[in-house]
Scaffold this active site. Structure first.
Site, PDB file in Angstrom:
ATOM      1  N   SER A 211       0.853  -1.193   0.000  1.00  0.00           N
ATOM      2  CA  SER A 211       0.000   0.000   0.000  1.00  0.00           C
ATOM      3  C   SER A 211       0.886   1.240   0.000  1.00  0.00           C
ATOM      4  O   SER A 211       2.080   1.149  -0.298  1.00  0.00           O
ATOM      5  CB  SER A 211      -0.939  -0.033   1.204  1.00  0.00           C
ATOM      6  OG  SER A 211      -1.921   0.976   1.085  1.00  0.00           O
ATOM      7  N   ASN A 212       0.337   2.380   0.314  1.00  0.00           N
ATOM      8  CA  ASN A 212       1.140   3.604   0.373  1.00  0.00           C
ATOM      9  C   ASN A 212       0.617   4.481   1.504  1.00  0.00           C
ATOM     10  O   ASN A 212      -0.350   4.136   2.174  1.00  0.00           O
ATOM     11  CB  ASN A 212       1.116   4.325  -0.978  1.00  0.00           C
ATOM     12  CG  ASN A 212      -0.293   4.674  -1.381  1.00  0.00           C
ATOM     13  OD1 ASN A 212      -0.990   5.409  -0.693  1.00  0.00           O
ATOM     14  ND2 ASN A 212      -0.737   4.125  -2.505  1.00  0.00           N
TER      15      ASN A 212
END
Ligand SMILES: Cc1cc2nc3c(=O)[nH]c(=O)nc-3n(C[C@H](O)[C@H](O)[C@H](O)COP(=O)(O)O)c2cc1C
Length: 399
Positions: A211-212
């Site tokens: 993810s980020n």
């Protein structure tokens, strides 16, 4: 420049606070700016200041009683629904906010607050203990969630000589809030807006993902601002810890593929598509079906390109497309090229290496790039304010 308040019909609701007398200065200032002001007082307010003062300042009778001796048509409070452009409750007691938050309509001002659909601003003033009380705070949260503006009281000397948060703010600050609320355009009335926000999660196995650091705050603020400007808003959101914005349709997704499917399903009828989500660029080639155990032979993750949502919806959408770009610098040429490549009308550039702005932060500093105009810089400010400014920019040509 003429005041935005000129000719506006404002009801000032005065409650039973020691600060009630200060409402007379507010009324006088609003009138000087050209507003047509009427005052409604609670019974408790009349213990602090007489109606004659407000009648003189407003040149209108003061509204006092729910059940006057001469009831007129008998449904005067219903007429009130259309009679005012704004209601400002100043000072607002803990009591009136509790009532308004829970639809209690046991006297005239409380009834009015239950019936009006125009913007309502509360200006609380009270002892600091009363302000921080859980029930008061719950009422404030509830009022804000339903679109009412509750101004934070000042911190300072209170009537009892105690010091704390609860002080009635300076008239100037109240008038600024009223002016801003009126200036806030309804330019998106009748428009449909689709916003994407937050990160995506691309599974490695059933428990792990790539993810980020996107918090979703910018996209959520853009959705809330569009709703406040009159739009019908759908928000396609990756996982975030945020409260859903008021009165927006929320479609929760996890992966880039789910986000693509949600956007595709809605795109046709939209006037604006705001792609504020930080969609993954890469996803694991072949997510494991079972949790990869320690000691497993599988120690590397093969990646493939995640779907490019904007590319995928090309040809299905003929509204205004606003893309976002996160870069290490303000290389506008690169951003402009991305805007052209994506077929977007606007691109909003944030930088990710600026302290105090961008990912996860409550603040942002952006540039809005368009085809016709020079890049417009929106200097560091809370994302809620940047969101409004972005909307002002992208709807400017539609004025
Ligand atoms: C001297 C005095 C000062 C008061 N000041 C405040 C105040 O600043 N804020 C507040 O919320 N309540 C204050 N109260 C309590 C309210 O007057 C009381 O809750 C009243 O029922 C409020 O009625 P209303 O909301 O209909 O005006 C005060 C009471 C007294 C006796």
């Amino acid at each position: 420049m003429g005041s935005v308040l000129k000719g506006k019909r404002i009801l000032v609701g005065v409650c039973g606070s020691i600060a009630a007398y200060k409402a007379s200065e507010l009324v006088r200032t609003l009138r000087k700016d050209g507003a047509d002001v009427t005052v409604a007082m609670t019974e408790a307010a009349t213990q602090f200041i007489g109606p004659a003062t407000f009648a003189a300042f407003t040149e209108h009778p003061v509204m006092l009683e729910q059940f006057p001796d001469d009831p007129g048509s008998g449904i005067a409070h219903v007429d009130i629904a259309d009679r005012f452009d704004m209601v400002v409750v100043a000072p607002a007691t803990a009591n009136i906010m509790g009532k308004a938050a829970h639809a209690v309509a046991d006297e005239l001002l409380a009834t009015i607050l239950n019936i009006v659909e125009c913007p309502v601003i509360f200006v609380p003033a009270m002892n600091y203990r009363m302000w921080r009380n859980d029930a008061t705070q719950a009422a404030v949260t509830r009022l804000r969630a339903s679109g009412k503006l509750v101004i934070d009281p000042d911190v300072g000397d209170l009537a009892t000589l105690a010091v704390g948060a609860g002080r009635y703010p300076e008239t100037e600050r109240i008038v600024a809030a009223i002016t801003e609320a009126f200036s806030y355009s309804q330019r998106l009335t009748g428009k449909k807006v689709l916003v994407t926000a937050g990160p995506t999660r691309e599974p490695i196995d059933p428990v792990r993902y790539i993810s980020n650091r996107s918090s979703g705050k910018m996209g959520y603020a853009l959705a809330a601002a569009a709703r406040a400007m009159g739009a019908e808003v759908a928000l396609v959101s990756g996982p975030t810890a945020l409260e859903p914005p008021f009165d927006c349709e929320l479609l929760k997704v996890e992966t880039a593929d789910e986000m693509l499917a949600a956007v595709k399903a809605r795109i046709r009828a939209q006037d604006f598509l705001i792609m504020a989500a930080a969609v993954a660029d890469f996803q694991p080639v072949d997510p494991a079906r079972e949790k990869i155990r320690r000691g497993s032979q599988r120690t590397s993750i093969g990646l493939k390109a995640a779907p490019d949502i904007i590319k995928e919806i090309r040809g299905r959408f003929d509204g205004t497309l606003v893309a976002f770009s996160l870069q290490a610098n303000d290389d506008h040429q690169r951003a402009r090229q991305k805007m052209l490549d994506k077929g977007a009308q606007y691109i909003v550039v944030n930088s990710y290496n600026e302290p105090e702005a961008g990912f996860e932060s409550d603040n942002n500093h952006v540039w809005v790039i368009s085809h016709e105009r020079e890049p417009v810089e929106l200097p560091l400010a809370p994302k809620k304010i940047i969101a409004r400014q972005i909307w002002e920019e992208i709807t400017r040509s539609q004025e």
